[in-house]
Scaffold this active site. Structure first.
Site, mmCIF file in Angstrom:
data_model
loop_
_atom_site.group_PDB
_atom_site.id
_atom_site.type_symbol
_atom_site.label_atom_id
_atom_site.label_comp_id
_atom_site.label_asym_id
_atom_site.label_seq_id
_atom_site.Cartn_x
_atom_site.Cartn_y
_atom_site.Cartn_z
ATOM 1 C CG HIS A 65 -5.715 -18.034 57.379
ATOM 2 N ND1 HIS A 65 -6.640 -19.627 58.482
ATOM 3 C CD2 HIS A 65 -5.028 -19.203 56.490
ATOM 4 C CE1 HIS A 65 -5.868 -20.425 57.942
ATOM 5 N NE2 HIS A 65 -4.593 -19.722 56.987
ATOM 6 C CD GLU A 68 -3.139 -18.455 53.053
ATOM 7 O OE1 GLU A 68 -3.145 -19.371 52.863
ATOM 8 O OE2 GLU A 68 -3.333 -17.395 54.289
ATOM 9 C CG HIS A 69 -8.110 -21.510 53.677
ATOM 10 N ND1 HIS A 69 -7.133 -22.735 53.859
ATOM 11 C CD2 HIS A 69 -6.988 -21.223 54.149
ATOM 12 C CE1 HIS A 69 -7.094 -23.598 54.985
ATOM 13 N NE2 HIS A 69 -6.314 -22.137 55.302
ATOM 14 C CD GLU A 145 -4.519 -23.745 58.138
ATOM 15 O OE1 GLU A 145 -3.065 -22.586 58.382
ATOM 16 O OE2 GLU A 145 -4.901 -23.665 57.697
#
Length: 453
Positions: A65, A68-69, A145
């Site tokens: 993840h 992905e950022h 997040e």
């Protein structure tokens, strides 16, 4: 509700605008799948990497993840933030999402903007730059997040802890967003290693759906992605989940307003789409239990007994790892999670004992198939479903015949699936025991939370 005749007509209307799926593999191993749909002059382009949280190592949870950022943080030729600006300037929208099985990046734009999407995606597939300073800033975004989506959401905490309990060997026991301790100690080099390991054309699938011509898309894909050399992929170990040999329970005590119940049974996934029957039967079983006001859980527990304010059942047959059939519910005021669990068990046992009638089966099939038809009406979900299927190792034909397989499910198969898979020895139960709410201290906002898990 869409009737069977109307549903079939809708499917025919959608199908008439769609050509057959084109599925080719480039010389470097990258797969290209095209679904033509000429109803509107738009397209969606998605690049799927077969790398998700299930491929992570202990101590590096969340790195899929995080990468992905970082994919939006620039290459040698596209400065940080410029990717999104160029897509927006062209009238499009873009984003990305990470799952247990995959990470995917998408753009939705006018059909004549496909080349821009391919230019940008191929560039960051081969030339991503992960700077230490930008990584440190993005890690603050990711940790925030996690706080917003998990730590501050009691039901999400229950889900996370239950998965860590229900799975023993499978990497599905780890959260996609990662454990906070791993995030706090993650380094930019770990993200670089992940990128080098998995972000290669022979581990990726390009899915394009919309008002395009397959030959043009394939030629463009060869021009932009075909020049990126393949690399040897790491060997993936099976990490098969051993059979559960007894019921598991976890009680989560966190500040919350109301209790919550989550029940999860180990269940099969779709492997041989032509021969498997249980995955389709379990999907119909989920529709029997929930999905609308006439479904059994809603009708009995919410409306009649008024023991729950909400309840739902869910099952996903398509995944790289082991499957789960899940039921969640929130008790009505004055009712406990234990009382609600007993009532849910009663509904499951009723199906196991008495089965479902042909009339109920026909109604549920119509609803489940109608939902499938509506999804196919969306370009985004046409591409999404294709990407999910092929990344899980299933051919596009499995998706094309999904409605036929659901339509063929018998009442006996639904009852047999409930008997075989919804057994206590395969069940894990998570219960939220709400604690007193504490006054909240507002945290300063961290800019940049924008991408999806």
């Amino acid at each position: 509700m869409l009737g069977m005749r109307g549903m079939l007509l809708a499917l025919l209307m959608v199908g008439s605008a769609q050509a057959a799926v084109t599925d080719v593999t480039l010389d470097n191993g990258m797969r290209v799948i095209v679904q033509e749909d000429h109803r509107a002059p738009v397209m969606v382009s998605q690049v799927w990497y077969r790398a998700g949280s299930m491929d992570e190592f202990n101590g590096t949870t969340g790195v899929a993840h995080v990468l992905e950022h970082m994919m939006f943080r620039g290459t040698n030729t596209v400065p940080p933030g410029e990717f999104s600006k160029r897509i927006a300037a062209a009238g499009g929208r873009e984003n990305a999402f990470t799952n247990r099985d995959h990470t995917a990046y998408f753009q939705q734009m006018q059909k004549d903007r496909l080349e821009l999407a391919m230019q940008l995606e191929s560039d960051r597939m081969a030339n991503l730059v992960i700077r230490d300073d930008l990584f440190a800033k993005e890690m603050q975004v990711v940790m925030e997040e996690r706080r917003l989506r998990t730590d501050d959401q009691p039901q999400s905490v229950v889900y996370e802890r239950l998965m860590a309990t229900a799975y023993q060997e499978s990497p599905y026991r780890r959260p996609v967003i990662g454990w906070m301790d791993d995030l706090q100690h993650m380094t930019a080099q770990e993200a670089r290693d992940w990128y080098a390991r998995w972000y290669v054309p022979n581990n990726a699938t390009l899915v394009v759906a919309g008002d395009v011509k397959s030959d043009d898309v394939i030629a463009m894909a060869k021009r932009y992605f075909g020049v990126i050399p393949a690399r040897v992929l790491p060997v993936r170990k099976p990490q098969d989940e051993p059979a559960q040999i007894g019921e598991k329970r976890v009680v989560v005590k966190v500040p919350a307003k109301v209790p919550y119940l989550l029940m999860a049974w180990h269940a099969p996934i779709l492997k041989d789409w032509e021969k498997d029957t249980a995955p389709y039967a379990l999907q119909i079983l989920a529709g029997v239990l929930s999905g609308n006001d006439s479904a059994r859980l809603q009708k009995s527990l919410v409306k009649t007994q008024q023991i729950a304010v909400s309840t739902s059942a869910g099952y996903d047959a398509v995944s790289r790892g082991p499957g789960m059939f899940m039921i969640d519910a929130t008790p009505a005021p004055g009712k406990t999670a234990d009382e609600l669990e007993k009532a849910i068990r009663g509904q499951v046992e009723r199906i196991q004992r008495d089965g479902v009638s042909e009339a109920e089966l026909a109604r549920v099939k119509a609803q489940v198939i109608a939902a499938d038809v509506y999804q196919r009406d969306s370009l985004f979900y046409q591409a999404m479903q294709l990407g999910e299927y092929v990344t899980a190792g299933l051919p596009p034909e499995a998706l094309a015949h999904r409605v036929d397989k659901l339509r063929a499910v018998s009442a006996g198969e639904v009852q047999a699936a409930a008997k075989q898979w919804l057994q206590d020895d395969q069940l894990s139960v998570g219960i939220l025991d709400p604690q007193a709410l504490q006054p909240q201290t507002r945290r300063p906002a961290v800019p940049g939370v924008r991408h999806d898990n």
